[in-house]
Scaffold this motif. Structure first.
Motif, PDB file in Angstrom:
ATOM      1  N   PHE A  72       6.910   5.170   6.982  1.00 19.59           N
ATOM      2  CA  PHE A  72       5.955   4.065   7.125  1.00 19.59           C
ATOM      3  C   PHE A  72       6.240   2.849   6.236  1.00 19.59           C
ATOM      4  N   ARG A  73       7.373   2.818   5.582  1.00 19.53           N
ATOM      5  CA  ARG A  73       7.617   1.691   4.685  1.00 19.53           C
ATOM      6  C   ARG A  73       7.750   0.368   5.444  1.00 19.53           C
ATOM      7  N   HIS A  74       8.055   0.431   6.744  1.00 18.42           N
ATOM      8  CA  HIS A  74       8.228  -0.807   7.520  1.00 18.42           C
ATOM      9  C   HIS A  74       6.983  -1.200   8.312  1.00 18.42           C
ATOM     10  N   LEU A  75       5.990  -0.333   8.387  1.00 19.07           N
ATOM     11  CA  LEU A  75       4.760  -0.656   9.106  1.00 19.07           C
ATOM     12  C   LEU A  75       3.743  -1.197   8.102  1.00 19.07           C
ATOM     13  N   LYS A  76       3.593  -2.506   8.080  1.00 21.33           N
ATOM     14  CA  LYS A  76       2.775  -3.151   7.050  1.00 21.33           C
ATOM     15  C   LYS A  76       1.425  -3.584   7.612  1.00 21.33           C
ATOM     16  N   SER A  92      -7.513   2.305   3.001  1.00 23.29           N
ATOM     17  CA  SER A  92      -7.332   0.924   3.421  1.00 23.29           C
ATOM     18  C   SER A  92      -6.206   0.816   4.441  1.00 23.29           C
ATOM     19  N   TYR A  93      -5.129   1.549   4.231  1.00 22.74           N
ATOM     20  CA  TYR A  93      -3.969   1.479   5.140  1.00 22.74           C
ATOM     21  C   TYR A  93      -4.343   1.968   6.535  1.00 22.74           C
ATOM     22  N   VAL A  94      -5.066   3.095   6.609  1.00 20.44           N
ATOM     23  CA  VAL A  94      -5.465   3.621   7.917  1.00 20.44           C
ATOM     24  C   VAL A  94      -6.345   2.620   8.651  1.00 20.44           C
ATOM     25  N   MET A  95      -7.315   2.035   7.945  1.00 21.28           N
ATOM     26  CA  MET A  95      -8.208   1.071   8.581  1.00 21.28           C
ATOM     27  C   MET A  95      -7.459  -0.194   9.007  1.00 21.28           C
ATOM     28  N   ALA A  96      -6.346  -0.510   8.320  1.00 22.05           N
ATOM     29  CA  ALA A  96      -5.609  -1.744   8.597  1.00 22.05           C
ATOM     30  C   ALA A  96      -4.699  -1.633   9.811  1.00 22.05           C
ATOM     31  N   VAL A  97      -4.153  -0.452  10.056  1.00 19.62           N
ATOM     32  CA  VAL A  97      -3.134  -0.331  11.099  1.00 19.62           C
ATOM     33  C   VAL A  97      -3.704   0.126  12.445  1.00 19.62           C
ATOM     34  N   VAL A  98      -5.049   0.181  12.560  1.00 18.73           N
ATOM     35  CA  VAL A  98      -5.681   0.494  13.842  1.00 18.73           C
ATOM     36  C   VAL A  98      -6.638  -0.635  14.204  1.00 18.73           C
ATOM     37  N   LEU A 127       0.818  -1.216   0.000  1.00 16.82           N
ATOM     38  CA  LEU A 127       0.000   0.000   0.000  1.00 16.82           C
ATOM     39  C   LEU A 127       0.855   1.270   0.000  1.00 16.82           C
ATOM     40  N   ILE A 128       1.876   1.323   0.827  1.00 14.68           N
ATOM     41  CA  ILE A 128       2.689   2.540   0.924  1.00 14.68           C
ATOM     42  C   ILE A 128       3.414   2.823  -0.396  1.00 14.68           C
TER      43      ILE A 128
END
Length: 398
Positions: free
Chosen positions: A389-393, A325-331, A278-279
């Motif tokens: 954020f490249r490492h926060l998947k 999608s990324y915001v919803m995925a990491v919370v 995603l990023i």
């Protein structure tokens, strides 16, 4: 109509809303200029509408974690109806400023809206992680296609003028149509099941363990939004009107095609994100679009400027479904409505500052500067996002 997935009703409502937002975004500067207001005053109206959306989104973010999301969506649709009715009746600048601040007028014809955090939370709760990005791509796709059709509808007042109807009267009728769109959207929202999507926690939380991540994302998204505020659709239309003397109907056709290109970029974004993440999808599609915008600022001819802006349209929105999608995925699930709000609010606040600055630059005949500033700031945002954020998947990439 039993058996229809709740997301279907939400997608239909999003389509109607974006249809209305698109023709209003193009007609707003035309309407204000016809009333005798300056480009700087147009920029202030655009800024006020974005600032008002930010304030309302703050409220929605807190309520969305605790209250019935369907009820909040219906309240937002009602506000859209009132906004359209008032815009069709008011000519006074001070009153228009109040309507822009407290209503749902959207000069960006995009995702800066009080509806967005609620819709994101509902959608994220209806699908599994593996399907989440595809759902957000579908959500963005139908909205962009509806925006494209709405851009064509902006030519209706010009067509009505051919039959002897005054331009101002025709535009006021379009604001009435905007109110009707709000009514129809509200009917569709009634089909969504009441209550928060997914199992509700015993004690709903606003932001908890993901607070640091959300705040960092919000800061970066605010930079992106501040940049984008220099070329919201109303101001880009104003630039085309002033720089190349484009007509309203020609602008409508142009924005139709930008909408179509944006729409079909969303499924591509979902496909690409499943392969590179995603990023990387957000960053590697965004930077070329900003370069195209910077080049368009100095294009000597209308065809070249439009070609560069179409290239930008084909790439610039690919970060929309992937970002959501990324915001919803990491919370956590309990934080989703608040996370959507807390990442939307700074975007709206930051975007609210730049249209007024762009209006000043337009009024001072520095017409290329808003586009160039937007491009430089967006590239800066992309590079910072990649580094941070490249490492926060998300779970599906782990």
């Amino acid at each position: 109509m039993q058996g229809i997935h709740p997301a279907t009703w939400l997608l239909a409502a999003r389509s109607l809303r974006d249809f209305g937002d698109a023709f209003v975004a193009i007609l707003l500067p035309v309407y204000l200029l016809a009333l005798g207001f300056s480009p700087q005053q147009v920029g202030v109206i655009a800024a006020a509408s974005l600032f008002g959306s930010a304030l309302l989104t703050i409220v929605i973010g807190f309520l969305g974690a605790h209250q019935d999301r369907r009820g909040l969506l219906l309240a937002a649709a009602s506000l859209m109806v009132v906004t359209g009715l008032l815009m069709s009746m008011v000519n006074n600048y001070a009153l228009l400023l109040v309507i822009a601040l407290a209503g749902t007028i959207n000069p960006s014809a995009g995702s800066v809206s009080i509806f967005v955090p609620l819709e994101h939370a509902v959608l994220a709760g209806e699908v599994a992680s593996l399907d989440r990005t595809r759902m957000f791509a579908r959500y963005s796709l139908v909205g962009a296609l509806a925006s494209a059709v709405g851009a064509l509808a902006a030519a209706v007042p010009e067509l009505m003028a051919g039959f002897g109807l005054a331009q101002l009267t025709a535009i006021k009728l379009m604001f009435l149509l905007y109110a009707v769109v709000g009514v129809l959207g509200g009917v569709l929202y009634t089909r969504i099941p009441p209550g928060p999507a997914g199992p509700a926690p015993t004690k709903p939380a606003a932001l908890g363990p993901s607070r640091a991540i959300v705040l960092k994302l919000a800061a970066l998204f605010s930079l992106d939004a501040f940049a984008g505020g220099f070329v919201v659709q109303s101001l880009l239309a104003l630039w085309l009107f002033g720089r190349f003397n484009l007509s309203v109907s020609e602008a409508g056709v142009f924005f139709f095609w930008t909408g179509v290109l944006s729409a079909f970029s969303f499924p591509v974004a979902a496909w690409l994100s499943s392969r590179i993440g995603l990023i990387k999808t957000m960053v590697f599609t965004h930077i070329p679009s900003s370069i195209a915008l910077a080049l368009a600022a100095f294009a000597p001819t209308l065809p070249l400027a439009l070609a560069l802006l179409l290239i930008r349209a084909a790439l610039s929105q690919m970060d929309v479904p992937t970002r959501s999608s990324y915001v919803m995925a990491v919370v956590s699930e309990a934080e989703r409505a608040a996370a959507a709000s807390f990442t939307s609010v700074p975007r709206s606040l930051a975007a609210a500052a730049s249209p007024a600055l762009a209006g000043v630059l337009f009024a001072a005949s520095f017409r290329a500067w808003p586009l160039l500033i937007c491009a430089i700031l967006k590239i800066t945002y992309d590079l910072l996002l990649l580094v941070q954020f490249r490492h926060l998947k998300p779970p599906e990439e782990s």
